[in-house]
Structures are given as structure tokens and as C-alpha cells.
Design an enzyme around this catalytic site. Structure first.
Site, PDB file in Angstrom:
ATOM      1  N   LYS A 180      46.667  22.950  53.918  1.00 48.10           N
ATOM      2  CA  LYS A 180      46.802  22.215  55.159  1.00 48.10           C
ATOM      3  C   LYS A 180      48.023  22.698  55.934  1.00 48.10           C
ATOM      4  CE  LYS A 180      44.932  17.922  53.187  1.00 48.10           C
ATOM      5  NZ  LYS A 180      43.782  17.716  54.083  1.00 48.10           N
ATOM      6  N   ARG A 239      35.035  15.250  47.644  1.00 48.08           N
ATOM      7  CA  ARG A 239      33.614  15.101  47.313  1.00 48.08           C
ATOM      8  C   ARG A 239      33.278  15.719  45.962  1.00 48.08           C
ATOM      9  NH1 ARG A 239      32.387  18.068  52.802  1.00 48.08           N
ATOM     10  NH2 ARG A 239      34.333  16.931  53.151  1.00 48.08           N
TER      11      ARG A 239
END
Length: 497
Positions: free
Chosen positions: A275, A349
Site C-alpha cells: 500500500k 478474502r
């Protein structure tokens, strides 16, 4: 003492000394009989004069704070507006409790919970105490210097028509407050303190409430075949854990449980797909979904809910390292399905996939709900005041929506169509872990749907509400503990017997 506040109940006829006196008025500024009796004629006249000079109209969520008049044994008089008769009929008691606690601050106060036309029940009073406790929450244990007002603990004496009934109802509200506060604490903790092993240890403390705990370590996860979750964790020096919590409160212990599953990424750097530096400090809150599950299990156990509920959280740290998983890697999940990694920052996920599959295969739940700070896309779609709901079951979706509305933790149902599922098909594996930029929250939900089989399932994407939350009358914390009140309401209304 949940929420840093002490709450007691007394009859409306009680008279005390010192602290604040809190009274409630509508837009006609009329005092209730007990309030007028406490304030006396000078007090009532002072309220009328001050309201005129300060242009106080008694509107909902407005307040007038005055020095206590002569003859009233108090430090201050706090007059709280409730609005019109129509406003009073739809009073949100939790918000009213929070607003009142905010006006009192860290002081002690006698709160005359009565007004002309008052029709509150013991449950309403309990909701008032819930709001007061949540408003009083502070996370300041790492501050070595505190303001004087931060040191004071508020003490409220609620003057009510039925003290014993209110006290009994408030016990359940205190349990829910404890659950929310536990969730807030977990979200607010720094990642050097709340790493996976420590998180699992804190979950294990729920055994004191009668919750059965199972902690899966790396060896057990390898034995089971949790390849997706382990892939996310392999770049971190901290080993992952899966924590499973079982509350068997139903009369029939064999009744299939409701299952709650949470994403517990205690820090998310993005891994190799790292990020940007700006805002990365917020990624300590990427375990907000798991915190909601832990807080809910605490609340249910503390109030002895008559329901069977399983909570399961995957706890990992996603870090860049020479051993990190990479874009283009193909991993095999517990289900046997293979996943092509497109972006290592789509890690939540993968964690949920293995935990969802394990829960549906092992516990045969009647329904599953997962919560995760999963995508920035849901923030773009819905902002920071409402969570995204995806579901394969209309009835479950309606129940969650109604529970969220009642609890003040709102959700909005989002679509799950075949096109979203098709978007995650891979050329090299059974699926890929991201469907691209467009519809990011929906393709993430479509990914999770492949791991629930035919179990009624709902996915709550709480990226906007789980951390860096919008301040409200019941929350001044960075971590709101979002989801505990919704899930507790859902269990109370649809799963308890």
C-alpha cells in the site's frame, strides 16, 4: 463498570445532593411532575427565563446548561430537549443516553428520566444506559499525560418509575456494552501489541463466560489444508491463528448454530503489492470484522443468550518479505479450489475463504454471516455511515437489514449477479483473487460466495464503518466496535428460543 461509567437506579421520588440534575422537556418546555418537584418554583422559572434568553426551543438533541438555582441541591442544571410530540414518539433511547452522557461529561448526575407524556419501558431505559456507557468509552491507556477531565469517571443515578425493572433490563444492555467495548479495544490496539498469538490469547479469555474456545495453530492449519490463509501469513514473522468460539445457550445443544465469521488481519501492509504510505497506519484496524465477532460472542455469553452460536476468526498479519506470497502465485484453499493471486493486497478474502469453508463443513450452521473490512470500493459506494450487505438468501438479508435499522447500525443490500462471479474466473486456476477495479466490493463478495455452498449466507463489508468511524452521540472512538449491536439484535429476535 462497563464504559467507564457507573449507573444506578432510584425511584422518581428520590432526592439527592451535589452533581448535576438532568431534566427533559419537549418543544413546549413543560417539566414533568417529578422534575418540577425537584427544581421547585425558582428552578422552573429559571428554565423559562434562560430558555427565552438563550433561544432554547426544546428541539430534539439540544441542551441548555445552567448553574443550579438557589434551593436546588446540585451544581448544574442540564435541560435536554426532546422536540415535538412526534419526535418524542420515535425517541432513539440509545442516542438519547449517549447525548445525555455527553452533556454531563465526567460528572456525577441525577437524571430524571421522565417528561409529560412519558411512555418509556424498562427496555427503553436499558437502551438509554447502553448509549451512556458507549459514549463514556475512552481508549487512552497509552497516554502518559491525561487531562483532568479524562481522569474523572461519570456516575449517573437514573430516577425512574420502576427501578427494579429497569435494573434487570439494564443487565443485558451492560453485557452488550461490554461486547462493543471489547471490540473497540481490539480495533484500537496497536499491531505490535495485538499480534496473532496475543489476539488468540485474548479470545481465550472468553472461557470465563462459558464460551468454548479452540485455537488452530500453523501445524493444525497445514494438516487441514488451509493453503489460502497460510499464504497470506507467510510473509510475516508472526504465526497466524484461527480462533473458534462456541456458545451453546439453546436448550437443545444439538440445534444447528448461527455462524459468525470475521476477517482478522491485525496489520495489512498490502504484502508485495504494498500500500502507499499515506494512511497505512489505519491498517491496524483491518481486523474490525473479527473484533465484531469476538465482541458479539462476549455479549451473548455475558447475557446468557438462549441460542447456539459459533464464531470463527482468521488472524494473520500481511507483510512484505522474501517469503511473501506473490502476484501470479497459485494457492490451494481448504475447499480444494485453486486461486491465482493477482494482488497480495486482496488478502482478506483468502483468509475468509478457508475459515468459511471450515465452518460450513464442520459445524453445519443454519446460516453464516461474515464481517470484514474488505474493500475500499464499498466506501466509495456507501461512505462511512452504512455497511454493504451481500447475500444468497433473501430472508436472511431482510433479517439483517431490520436488525441493523433497529440497532442503529445500518446496512444496504448490494447486488450479486453472475457477471460478478464470471469476473473472477482465472485462465490458470479455478479463480483469481480480484476481478479488477470495477465493482470491487461485488467481485470480492462473489469470491466469498464460492466457499459457502448452499448455506444461507451474508457478507457484510464494513470497511467504511469498522474503523476511522464517523463520530456520533454514542461513539467518540476511532474504532466503533461496529456490528456487535446489530448481531446481538439479530440473535435476540431470530435465533433465541
Amino acid at each position: 463498570m462497563a464504559g467507564g461509567i457507573e449507573i444506578a437506579f432510584e425511584p422518581l421520588s428520590s432526592r439527592g445532593r451535589g452533581g448535576d440534575v438532568v431534566v427533559f422537556v419537549g418543544d413546549d418546555l413543560a417539566l414533568s411532575g417529578p422534575a418540577a418537584e425537584i427544581l421547585g418554583r425558582p428552578g422552573a422559572e429559571l428554565v423559562a427565563r434562560a430558555a427565552a434568553s438563550e433561544r432554547f426551543k426544546g428541539k430534539a438533541q439540544s441542551a441548555l446548561v445552567l448553574p443550579a438555582p438557589a434551593g436546588v441541591e446540585a451544581d448544574r442544571l442540564v435541560v435536554i430537549g426532546l422536540g415535538s410530540e412526534k419526535d418524542r414518539a420515535k425517541t432513539d433511547w440509545t442516542l438519547l443516553g449517549g447525548f445525555t452522557a455527553g452533556k454531563v461529561g465526567g460528572r456525577s448526575a441525577r437524571v430524571v428520566l421522565d417528561w409529560p407524556g412519558y411512555a418509556g419501558s424498562a427496555r427503553d431505559v436499558a437502551d438509554f444506559t447502553l448509549g451512556a456507557r458507549l459514549r463514556s468509552y475512552r481508549f487512552d491507556q497509552y497516554k502518559t499525560k491525561k487531562k483532568d477531565e479524562d481522569e474523572a469517571g461519570a456516575a449517573l443515578s437514573l430516577l425512574v418509575a420502576d427501578p427494579s425493572g429497569a435494573q434487570a433490563a439494564a443487565r443485558d444492555a451492560a453485557a452488550v456494552a461490554e461486547g462493543v467495548i471489547l471490540a473497540r479495544n481490539l480495533v484500537n490496539e496497536p499491531p505490535n501489541v495485538l499480534y496473532p498469538e496475543e489476539y488468540a490469547r485474548r479470545v481465550s479469555e472468553l472461557t470465563s463466560l462459558g464460551v468454548e474456545i479452540e485455537i488452530l495453530d500453523v501445524a493444525r492449519m497445514k494438516e487441514l489444508g488451509m493453503g489460502a490463509l497460510l499464504a497470506v501469513a507467510q510473509g510475516s514473522a508472526r504465526e497466524p491463528r484461527v480462533a473458534i468460539m462456541r456458545w451453546n445457550g439453546a436448550d437443545d445443544p444439538s440445534e444447528p448454530p448461527l455462524a459468525l465469521i470475521g476477517k482478522g488481519v491485525v496489520f495489512d501492509s498490502g504484502g508485495v503489492s504494498i500500500k502507499s504510505a499515506g494512511g497505512m497506519e489505519d491498517m491496524k484496524g483491518d481486523m474490525g470484522g473479527s473484533a465484531a465477532v469476538v465482541g458479539t460472542l462476549h455479549a451473548l455469553a455475558a447475557r446468557k443468550a438462549k441460542a447456539n452460536v459459533v464464531g470463527a476468526i482468521g488472524i494473520v498479519e500481511n507483510m512484505p518479505d522474501g517469503n511473501s506470497y506473490r502476484p501470479s502465485d497459485i494457492v490451494t484453499s481448504l475447499s480444494g479450489q485453486t486461486i491465482e493471486v493477482i494482488n497480495t493486497d486482496a488478502e482478506g478474502r483468502l483468509v475468509l475463504a478457508d475459515v468459511l469453508w471450515h465452518v460450513q463443513a464442520t459445524y453445519k450452521p443454519k446460516a453464516m454471516i461474515d464481517l470484514a473490512t474488505l474493500t475500499g470500493a464499498i466506501i466509495v459506494a456507501l461512505g462511512q455511515d452504512i455497511a454493504g450487505l451481500f447475500s444468497n438468501d433473501d430472508a436472511l438479508s431482510a433479517q439483517i437489514t431490520a436488525a441493523g435499522e433497529a440497532a442503529g447500525e445500518k446496512v444496504w443490500r448490494m447486488p450479486l449477479i453472475p457477471a460478478f462471479d464470471k469476473a473472477i474466473d482465472s485462465k490458470f486456476a479455478d479463480m483469481k483473487n480480484t476481478g479488477g477495479r470495477h465493482g470491487g466490493a461485488a467481485t470480492a463478495a462473489a469470491f466469498l460466495k464460492r466457499y459457502v455452498n448452499d448455506v444461507p449466507w451474508a457478507h457484510l463489508d464494513i470497511a467504511g464503518v469498522g474503523m476511522s468511524s464517523t463520530p456520533s452521540e454514542i461513539n467518540r472512538s476511532w474504532g466503533a466496535g461496529w456490528g456487535v449491536r446489530l448481531l446481538d439484535r439479530l440473535v435476540r429476535e431470530h435465533y433465541e428460543r
